[in-house]
Enzyme design. Structure first.
Site, short mmCIF file in Angstrom:
data_model
loop_
_atom_site.label_atom_id
_atom_site.label_comp_id
_atom_site.label_asym_id
_atom_site.label_seq_id
_atom_site.Cartn_x
_atom_site.Cartn_y
_atom_site.Cartn_z
N GLU A 338 -44.30 55.55 35.33
CA GLU A 338 -44.98 56.46 34.40
C GLU A 338 -44.79 57.91 34.82
O GLU A 338 -45.72 58.71 34.91
CB GLU A 338 -46.46 56.07 34.28
CG GLU A 338 -46.59 54.67 33.70
CD GLU A 338 -48.01 54.13 33.65
OE1 GLU A 338 -48.92 54.81 34.17
OE2 GLU A 338 -48.22 53.04 33.10
N GLU A 445 -43.39 45.54 29.63
CA GLU A 445 -44.82 45.18 29.72
C GLU A 445 -45.42 44.98 28.33
O GLU A 445 -46.54 45.41 28.05
CB GLU A 445 -45.60 46.29 30.46
CG GLU A 445 -45.07 46.62 31.84
CD GLU A 445 -45.89 47.71 32.53
OE1 GLU A 445 -47.04 47.96 32.12
OE2 GLU A 445 -45.38 48.30 33.51
#
Length: 572
Positions: A338, A445
């Site tokens: 991220e 994910e």
């Protein structure tokens, strides 16, 4: 082949021929001359601006001009006071259709984000964004859905009102839901399957007609799996359920820094080691998740209080320890997780931290694919922080670091879809743009937030990403634990399927046809289309009833586009 199957095949081919094909192409380079509009502009009037300003009007308080340069005609919005002061075209939108948008954009100076907006009678819809430059044309590719029919205005906005916005070769193409689904089916045939031609012959080389050939899939080549937790180590039901379905996994938390070094300088890899051993025993590939996580909230508790020198030392020890330990055992690493939304390490150790860390990981394990793993790049068009153009810009920054030019980079897209209508056109267009980089894309994910249509949307997004030719693997964020799942559960605590689990099993059944049979023709040939994978192929002699030939068959992706068919000859 039975008559029923043959009839279905003919109907399927006829249907595909009638549907307008989707153009998966995208361009991420800034060009001196824009390319032709996709679909000849679709429903856009005067898409190439060859007929002056016909169809185009000012939006807001902007003024617009028709200009020409290098024999190319385009429209310019200038004298802008507000972000939305621009150029617009009125279009009529139809409910439940999916709209794909593309346009070529340039600005008069700088490097400026430009956004495509669709204004309906009730709301504004984000349709895509791009960093536009001066002196060259950039392709914006996006899309949107509508929930009501009626007139709307398409326009382009930019917060920097000092620049002119130049627009050319705009396309807005609607597709029905059936057409959209047909694109997925067509793409699967091209990207996930291959035609196999088998000929049965005897020892003298004579063809054997009417021989029965069966194909049994032993292992699929397309990676599809789910995250898992350490609960799997001591739960036989969990193990049986998981291993019977999935070929790839990610450990939800067990490889993260806060799990392996909870106390400073006291590393403990025992849980991650045990999970890896379980995966290896069951031929399940593992993605490494993650070396670092840039979110300040998910650091080991002792990290934030370190001095800069101590943090630098701890970082070097972490990457050296975890990457060395699993060298050659993982298929990939999420390097700095991220990295677009957060900057914990960059703020402390410098803006080149992530680029340097990719370099360090590659030095230790030179063969593993290194991923930039991020959320909202494809799932939420409202998040400008991690848009496809921002993601590509970050990739280029990493690759521009000395020594990183030839890194084995992967594009990791978390795909945590929010509790909103799923914007499939934006999702597909974003994958198109990211795929134009040439790097492998993984959905890492994927899940959908809780909502009334959660299961339906879950199926939609799984079908969409599996059907995209640039996607190389899928991992769902559906790890089971006694306390429940992150956002969507596939099974209950007795490992009985919940509705989302039924969706997954249905898709696995579609994407991995385990058994298929056919009969050779009068020349001994049988042709079929098989998913990429490892098969056991059997042929039964038409006369010698107990005579069976068994052969292993690998159906691989096509390296050469000209080699459409894979030919196999069986001698009996």
């Amino acid at each position: 082949m039975s008559l029923v199957v043959l009839m279905c095949l003919i109907l399927f081919i006829d249907f595909e021929a009638e549907a307008l094909s989707y153009d998966y192409s995208a361009n991420i380079e800034c060009l001196s001359h824009p390319k032709k509009p996709l679909y000849n502009g679709g429903i856009i009037e005067n898409p190439e601006l060859n007929n002056g300003l016909h169809g185009w009007t000012p939006f807001g308080n902007a003024k617009i001009d028709h200009r020409e340069s290098l024999s190319n005609k385009y429209v310019v919005a200038h004298s802008r006071d507000q972000a939305w002061d621009s150029v617009s075209q009125k279009v009529y939108l139809e409910k439940d259709k999916l709209y794909t948008l593309s346009a070529w954009i340039q600005v008069s100076k700088g490097n400026v984000p430009i956004t495509a907006i669709v204004k309906t009678t009730t709301r504004l819809k984000f349709a895509g964004a791009i960093f536009a430059k001066s002196n060259c044309w950039s392709m914006l590719k996006g899309g949107f859905t509508v929930d009501e029919s009626g007139s709307a205005q398409l326009y382009f906005e930019g917060n920097n009102t000092s620049v002119e916005i130049w627009i050319d070769n705009v396309s807005l193409q609607p597709f029905t839901k059936n057409e959209w689904r047909s694109h997925q089916d067509q793409s699967i045939e091209k990207a996930r399957k291959r035609k196999v031609l088998v000929q049965a012959i005897d020892e003298q080389g004579n063809s054997i007609p009417n021989a029965t050939i069966t194909f049994a899939l032993k292992k699929s080549r397309f990676p599809f799996g789910s995250a898992m937790t350490s609960d799997i180590l001591n739960n036989k039901l969990y193990q049986n359920w998981f291993t019977s379905r999935f070929t790839v996994t990610t450990f939800a938390n067990e490889m993260k820094w806060y799990s392996t070094e909870y106390v400073r300088r006291q590393e403990n890899y025992s849980v991650a080691d045990a999970m890896l051993k379980f995966a290896e025993k069951n031929n399940i590939n593992v993605r490494g998740h993650n070396i670092f996580w840039d979110d300040p909230h998910y650091q080991p508790s002792w990290v934030p209080s370190l001095s800069l020198d101590q943090l630098n030392s701890a970082v070097k020890r972490r990457v050296g320890s975890v990457v060395s330990r699993y060298q050659g055992k993982l298929i990939s690493w999420d390097v700095v997780n991220e990295n677009l939304h957060f900057s914990f390490f960059e703020d402390k150790l410098g803006q080149n931290f992530s680029s340097w860390m990719f370099n360090e990981a590659h030095k230790i394990d030179g063969k593993v694919i290194l991923f930039l793993n991020e959320y909202n790049t494809i799932e939420d068009s409202r998040d400008s922080v991690s848009s496809p153009s921002k993601y590509i810009k970050k990739l280029k920054q990493i690759l521009s670091y000395p020594g990183n030019e030839k890194l084995p980079i992967g594009i990791g897209l978390e795909a945590h879809f929010p509790s909103l209508d799923i914007n499939l056109p934006y999702l597909r267009a974003s994958l198109d743009s990211l795929g134009a980089t040439g790097f492998p894309i993984w959905i890492t994910e994927i899940d959908v937030a809780s909502q009334p249509k959660q299961t339906e949307y879950f199926e939609h997004v799984l079908r969409e990403v599996h059907g995209h030719p640039k996607v190389h693997g899928i991992v769902m964020w559906t790890a089971w634990s006694p306390q429940g799942c992150y956002r969507i559960c596939l099974v209950d605590n007795n490992f009985k399927n919940l509705p989302a689990g039924d969706v997954v099993d249905k898709l696995i059944s579609e994407w991995r046809i385990k058994n298929l049979a056919g009969i050779t023709d009068h020349n001994g040939f049988f042709e079929t289309s098989l998913f990429h994978g490892d098969y056991e192929m059997k042929i039964n002699h038409p006369i010698k009833k107990n005579y069976i030939v068994v052969q292993q068959l690998q159906v691989n992706p096509i390296d050469d586009p000209k080699e459409i068919k894979q030919f196999v000859q069986l001698s009996i």
